[in-house]
Scaffold this motif. Structure first.
Motif, PDB file in Angstrom:
ATOM      1  N   ASN A  33       0.793  -1.235   0.000  1.00 51.41           N
ATOM      2  CA  ASN A  33       0.000   0.000   0.000  1.00 51.41           C
ATOM      3  C   ASN A  33       0.820   1.277   0.000  1.00 51.41           C
ATOM      4  O   ASN A  33       0.262   2.377   0.018  1.00 51.41           O
ATOM      5  N   GLY A  34       2.150   1.162   0.009  1.00 53.79           N
ATOM      6  CA  GLY A  34       2.997   2.336  -0.029  1.00 53.79           C
ATOM      7  C   GLY A  34       2.728   3.305   1.108  1.00 53.79           C
ATOM      8  O   GLY A  34       2.911   4.518   0.959  1.00 53.79           O
ATOM      9  N   VAL A  35       2.299   2.805   2.255  1.00 55.18           N
ATOM     10  CA  VAL A  35       1.901   3.675   3.367  1.00 55.18           C
ATOM     11  C   VAL A  35       3.041   4.588   3.798  1.00 55.18           C
ATOM     12  O   VAL A  35       2.866   5.804   3.952  1.00 55.18           O
ATOM     13  N   ASP A  36       4.222   4.024   3.981  1.00 56.73           N
ATOM     14  CA  ASP A  36       5.342   4.816   4.466  1.00 56.73           C
ATOM     15  C   ASP A  36       5.730   5.882   3.445  1.00 56.73           C
ATOM     16  O   ASP A  36       6.060   7.012   3.810  1.00 56.73           O
ATOM     17  N   MET A  37       5.690   5.540   2.169  1.00 58.54           N
ATOM     18  CA  MET A  37       6.031   6.491   1.119  1.00 58.54           C
ATOM     19  C   MET A  37       5.049   7.661   1.096  1.00 58.54           C
ATOM     20  O   MET A  37       5.441   8.815   0.920  1.00 58.54           O
ATOM     21  N   GLN A  38       3.784   7.364   1.279  1.00 55.03           N
ATOM     22  CA  GLN A  38       2.783   8.430   1.271  1.00 55.03           C
ATOM     23  C   GLN A  38       2.964   9.366   2.460  1.00 55.03           C
ATOM     24  O   GLN A  38       2.785  10.573   2.352  1.00 55.03           O
ATOM     25  N   LYS A  39       3.365   8.829   3.586  1.00 55.06           N
ATOM     26  CA  LYS A  39       3.638   9.667   4.746  1.00 55.06           C
ATOM     27  C   LYS A  39       4.813  10.602   4.486  1.00 55.06           C
ATOM     28  O   LYS A  39       4.866  11.712   5.015  1.00 55.06           O
ATOM     29  N   GLN A  40       5.751  10.145   3.667  1.00 51.53           N
ATOM     30  CA  GLN A  40       6.924  10.952   3.371  1.00 51.53           C
ATOM     31  C   GLN A  40       6.650  12.029   2.321  1.00 51.53           C
ATOM     32  O   GLN A  40       7.465  12.926   2.138  1.00 51.53           O
ATOM     33  N   GLY A  41       5.537  11.919   1.590  1.00 52.39           N
ATOM     34  CA  GLY A  41       5.223  12.952   0.616  1.00 52.39           C
ATOM     35  C   GLY A  41       4.886  12.457  -0.777  1.00 52.39           C
ATOM     36  O   GLY A  41       4.779  13.253  -1.714  1.00 52.39           O
ATOM     37  N   LEU A  42       4.695  11.153  -0.951  1.00 53.46           N
ATOM     38  CA  LEU A  42       4.301  10.619  -2.257  1.00 53.46           C
ATOM     39  C   LEU A  42       2.822  10.888  -2.517  1.00 53.46           C
ATOM     40  O   LEU A  42       1.978  10.605  -1.662  1.00 53.46           O
TER      41      LEU A  42
END
Length: 722
Positions: A33-42
């Motif tokens: 789900n790319g959760v960590d990436m989205q938190k970083q700004g993705l």
């Protein structure tokens, strides 16, 4: 059950990983789900990064020649990669009269784009996990030979199922030391053309002095274009081919960057050894790499001696010299970084914890593995040193490789009747032309003498190749000059009058064949210990993952497409470095580059045109909002060799830079991620565009691209992508 446990560990570790560590397989982005990436700004969805059925970021990324990465930046197949990745193609296009390597090359119209012979780009079509399929037919009691039979059979079946009768190239790779398996479907395009390259004074600014160092001011990029037939399919080079219309290309951002901005890199990292044991590390930095450094430095000195005397020699050996120099500094830097960062001690501490875990009930199958691995390195230590000296001998002393590759071809040619020879002659002559195109007998004669002498001096006779040890190192060049393979003319003479007896008696061919026999016998001698090590290494990593369920485990790089993400980041200011007025240590600017300028210096000279444009502050739309002309910047992405030329992409899918180097403080990064020090050095895309447009006047190329400015919203950008 074991496979399920490993997968759960892998998934859990991704969620808990540090944002800047790891080289991740793209198909896992959706699963996680790319959760960590989205938190970083993705701001992209997983499907916009990797999709099989729709266009996605992966479709804009190419493996460039199998040794670098490139990105598509227009709907006409325009490719950006590094200057050092395109170095060979630029050198091949150059002559002493038209020295594109020194002066730069720009195709001002499409017809001027230059055929980059033998270069190809590879697109990833899709990938999938076949671990369950292959592991179901394997067990730990199998011999290495039996495992290979099973894996080879499954690989062949998977390739047949997915190649669509040869349309695609299908590659099956193992991960986690043979615990998991994935296949990759690729499409290769072979008509690639050189479009533009800055002069070496920009593309290699700083030379060996600045290599792996920060602050950096290097314009490390070249421009290519991929062509296809009228239907968009791969085709050999032809005037009838047209620029490829890609499934996806990257918009280019002029917005600028600041610390904390999201940055991800997609590319083809070559090889890491993050799960190497302390025993392997000690062998590497105390024995293997010193041997590599020793032999490569000698090779560099010989090439440089002749390159400084003659421009044609300099052009012909420029790419080889640059490659050897890069690895030489990398290997020495790795030795220094491992010692400075206490990498071996940290590994030993981790291994001591593993030993305690292995003694617990249910874990006893992993007890003793590290001791067996340590014993292995004692057994093969001298053999590995020999391999490093031999690899440099075979890589840099071309006479041996030439004799071996041409010897087989000439033997087949000599066996033919007259009609067969006539039919085969064009193929033989083409091979000869390609091999001797950048071959200089004086260089190669001294290279052969010197590297054989070094091998004889440094390698223990117990593990040495008898063929090399029995040679007269001081007379080898004379032997080579009397060989059929001495030069293009001597091979051409043999083609006119082929004689198998003369070929069989050729001294260089005897040496080449002898080396092949020696290496085969060495492999057989160490086959059992190597087989045992492979099994122990596979089980050790399997156990290590079980013992640390909360740790980030990701597969080592192996030249497959990976994603790494993090942010624009800074390095602490060092008192021994001059930052030329830059106080926020995440970028460099043109003023800093000009401050390094040394007229006539091979590494730090600059074109007068750049100096003039800088003095007038003629930066156009590419200047930063603060007024300076950006050059390079830092991110904390996790990359390695093979990532050269990879795109640095912002949270909206726009290109903000091109990755080209790492920093000396973390040259042990292939072995362990140095979270406090490891950075990626990137060319700011605004400097790339400034060079193309303002410096070179090749504005037609910029007009092909989709430029994104502050006025563009993420939604606008997304619309342009689709």
């Amino acid at each position: 059950m074991k496979r399920i446990f490993l997968l759960l560990t892998f998934l859990l570790s991704f969620v808990q990983m540090r944002a800047d560590e790891g080289m991740w397989l793209l198909m896992l982005v959706k699963r996680l789900n790319g959760v960590d990436m989205q938190k970083q700004g993705l701001h992209l969805t997983p499907e916009e990064i990797y999709s099989v059925n729709n266009s996605s970021l992966k479709d804009a990324i190419v493996s460039f020649g199998g040794f670098c990465t490139g990105e598509i930046v227009s709907d006409k197949g325009l490719i950006l990669t590094n200057h050092h990745c395109g170095y060979d193609a630029v050198a091949a296009a150059s002559t002493p009269q038209k020295n594109y390597l020194n002066d730069g090359f720009w195709a001002m119209k499409q017809n001027d784009e230059f055929n980059a012979k033998d270069l190809y780009v590879r697109f990833l079509v899709r990938m999938d996990d076949v671990s369950s399929r292959i592991n179901a037919k394997l067990n730990n009691d199998m011999s290495a030979a039996d495992r290979k039979v099973v894996i080879d059979a499954e690989t062949k079946a998977i390739q047949a199922e997915n190649s669509e009768n040869g349309k695609y190239t299908v590659v099956v790779k193992d991960f986690f030391n043979g615990n998991e398996f994935y296949y990759f479907v690729y499409q290769d395009y072979k008509d690639v053309r050189l479009v533009g390259a800055p002069p070496a004074s920009l593309g290699k600014f700083g030379g060996d002095t600045d290599n792996w160092e920060w602050p950096r001011h290097t314009d490390d990029f070249t421009v290519f274009r991929v062509y296809a037939d009228a239907a968009g399919n791969p085709a050999e080079f032809s005037d009838k081919n047209v620029p490829l219309k890609p499934k996806h290309f990257l918009p280019v951002s002029l917005k600028g960057i600041k610390p904390g901005d999201f940055a991800m890199i997609l590319g083809y990292p070559g090889r890491t050894n993050r799960y190497l044991t302390s025993y392997g590390l000690q062998q590497m930095v105390m024995k293997d790499y010193p041997a590599w450094v020793d032999a490569s430095k000698l090779s560099m000195d010989i090439m440089k001696k002749y390159m400084d005397k003659n421009m044609a020699t300099k052009l012909d050996y420029a790419s080889q010299y640059a490659s050897v120099a890069n690895y030489w500094k990398n290997r020495q830097g790795t030795i220094d970084a491992v010692e400075k960062n206490n990498t071996i001690t940290n590994k030993q501490n981790e291994e001591n914890e593993f030993r305690k875990w292995a003694l617990l009930p249910g874990n006893t199958m992993y007890d003793g593995l590290l001791e067996n691995i340590g014993a292995y390195y004692k057994q093969i230590s001298k053999r590995n040193v020999e391999r490093n000296y031999m690899s440099q001998l075979q890589r840099n002393a071309k006479y041996i490789g030439v004799a071996y590759s041409l010897g087989s071809l000439l033997n087949t040619y000599a066996e033919q009747d007259m009609a067969g020879r006539i039919a085969m002659k064009p193929k033989v002559e083409k091979a000869v032309d390609e091999i001797y195109e950048d071959f200089h007998t004086e260089v190669e004669g001294e290279m052969l003498n010197s590297l054989v002498n070094l091998y004889q001096t440094r390698v223990d006779r117990d593990v040495a190749a008898p063929t090399v040890m029995n040679l007269d190192a001081n007379n080898l060049s004379n032997i080579a000059f009397s060989s059929i393979f001495a030069n293009r003319a001597s091979v051409a003479s043999f083609i006119l009058n082929p004689d198998r007896l003369k070929l069989d008696a050729d001294p260089l061919l005897k040496i080449a064949k002898g080396l092949m026999t020696d290496q085969r016998l060495s492999n057989e001698r160490f086959a059992k210990v190597d087989e045992s090590f492979a099994k122990n290494n596979r089980l050790y990593l399997q156990g290590l993952m079980k013992s640390q369920p909360n740790k980030s485990f990701y597969p080592d790089a192996n030249s497959t497409m990976r994603l790494t993400y993090g942010t624009v980041d800074t390095l602490p200011i060092r008192t021994d470095r001059d930052y030329h007025g830059v106080t926020e240590n995440y970028y460099t600017d043109m003023a800093g580059m000009v401050a390094k300028y040394k007229q006539g210096d091979e590494e730090f000279d600059l074109p007068q045109r750049l100096m003039d444009l800088h003095n007038m502050k003629d930066y156009g739309q590419y200047a930063d909002a603060a007024g300076y002309m950006p050059v390079n910047f830092l991110t904390n992405n996790d990359i390695t060799g093979g990532n050269s030329g990879s795109p640095v992409i912002d949270g909206d899918g726009n290109l903000i830079g091109i990755a080209f180097d790492g920093n000396s403080e973390a040259l042990s990064g292939d072995i362990v991620f140095e979270k406090d020090w490891q950075k990626t050095i990137n060319v700011d895309i605004r400097y790339v565009l400034w060079t193309i447009d303002k410096f070179a006047g090749a504005s037609r190329l910029v007009k092909e691209m989709t430029l994104v400015t502050d006025e563009n919203t993420p939604q606008d950008t997304k619309a342009k992508r689709k």
